[in-house]
Design an enzyme around this catalytic site. Structure first.
Site, short mmCIF file in Angstrom:
data_model
loop_
_atom_site.label_atom_id
_atom_site.label_comp_id
_atom_site.label_asym_id
_atom_site.label_seq_id
_atom_site.Cartn_x
_atom_site.Cartn_y
_atom_site.Cartn_z
N THR A 1 0.74 -1.20 -0.21
CA THR A 1 0.38 0.24 -0.21
C THR A 1 0.92 1.28 0.37
OG1 THR A 1 -1.66 -0.84 1.61
CG2 THR A 1 -1.61 1.16 1.41
N ASP B 1 -7.07 0.72 -10.24
CA ASP B 1 -5.91 0.99 -10.15
C ASP B 1 -5.39 1.77 -11.82
OD1 ASP B 1 -5.59 -1.20 -10.72
OD2 ASP B 1 -3.47 -1.93 -9.61
#
EC number: 2.7.1.33
Length: 260
Positions: free
Chosen positions: A12, A111
């Site tokens: 992350t 994403d």
């Protein structure tokens, strides 16, 4: 300040924006077992320890995630600990400005859409984004800013793990450039295979994608991003730009599209 959070399968990445500039960033392991309370503790610890922030407050949060269970906890974390802060989560219904020309648009990871928006904004189209993450993802964006297709290949770390697991006399090695392509020992032979093998894969796939994407393949801008991009960029002849914060930039753009 805007906090952008990109939740990937392995890592992350978090970035703090002051205007259009990333002034602080962190990379932590993605843990699907981590609760909203644990995420808040980690996040507040990171923010508190940075000397660059000087007590500045987070005024907005933008999140995209490829891990549904983590996204649910991120949502709860925002509700419980940042209830007075506007949070934008990239999901159906969010304005991205990127038309998706796929058989099933819902299959496209958030994403990849975020990266496409950032690449078009920063470099124009047509372009190809090569994201070196858990998988090595190749995304094609037309001159009109449309997401038109993709290629997905095993990522560098997955390949290294598989090789070490399957080879009795092979083991994981440090991912650095070896002294030469023709290696003199097993460690450097593995490093050469990884670095130059992936560089060759990138060049081969990009060449074929560019030929389909534009009448003149030289018009296509190739943008590299992701945690392992730095390993391959210098060895690839096809990559034009290395932007490590591409996803964070896209999150900033989407946040402002949906809050102004």
């Amino acid at each position: 300040m805007l906090l952008a959070i990109d939740v990937g399968n392995t890592h992350t990445v978090l970035g703090l924006f002051e205007g259009e500039e990333v002034i602080e960033h962190w990379r932590i392991a993605t843990d699907a077992r981590r609760t909203a309370d644990e995420i808040a503790v980690v996040l507040q610890g990171l923010l508190a320890q940075s000397p660059l922030l000087k007590g500045a407050d987070v005024s907005g949060i933008a999140i995209c995630s490829t891990v549904p269970s983590v996204l649910n906890e991120m949502r709860e974390m925002c509700r419980r600990y940042y209830g007075d802060v506007t949070a934008v989560i990239v999901e159906p219904g969010i304005r991205t400005g990127v038309p998706v020309r796929m058989d099933n648009p819902k299959e496209v990871g958030s994403d990849r859409i975020v990266n496409s928006l950032a690449a078009i904004d920063q470099y124009g189209g047509p372009c190809i984004i090569v994201d070196f993450g858990t998988a090595t993802s190749f995304d094609a964006v037309s001159a009109k800013g449309e997401y038109v297709g993709a290629v997905t290949a095993p990522g560098i770390e997955i390949s290294v793990d598989a090789l070490a697991a399957a080879g009795a006399q092979l083991h994981k090695v440090e991912l650095i450039r070896p002294r030469s392509v023709i290696a003199k020992n097993t460690v450097e032979a593995l490093q050469a295979g990884i670095i130059y093998g992936f560089a060759g894969q990138v060049d081969g796939i990009v060449e074929r994608m560019a030929a389909e994407l534009a009448e003149d393949p030289d018009d296509v801008t190739v943008v590299a991003t992701g945690g392992h991009a730095s390993l391959v960029v210098s060895e690839s002849r096809s990559i034009d730009v290395h932007e490590p914060w591409l996803t964070l930039i896209g999150l900033r753009l989407i946040y402002h599209r949906n809050t102004t």
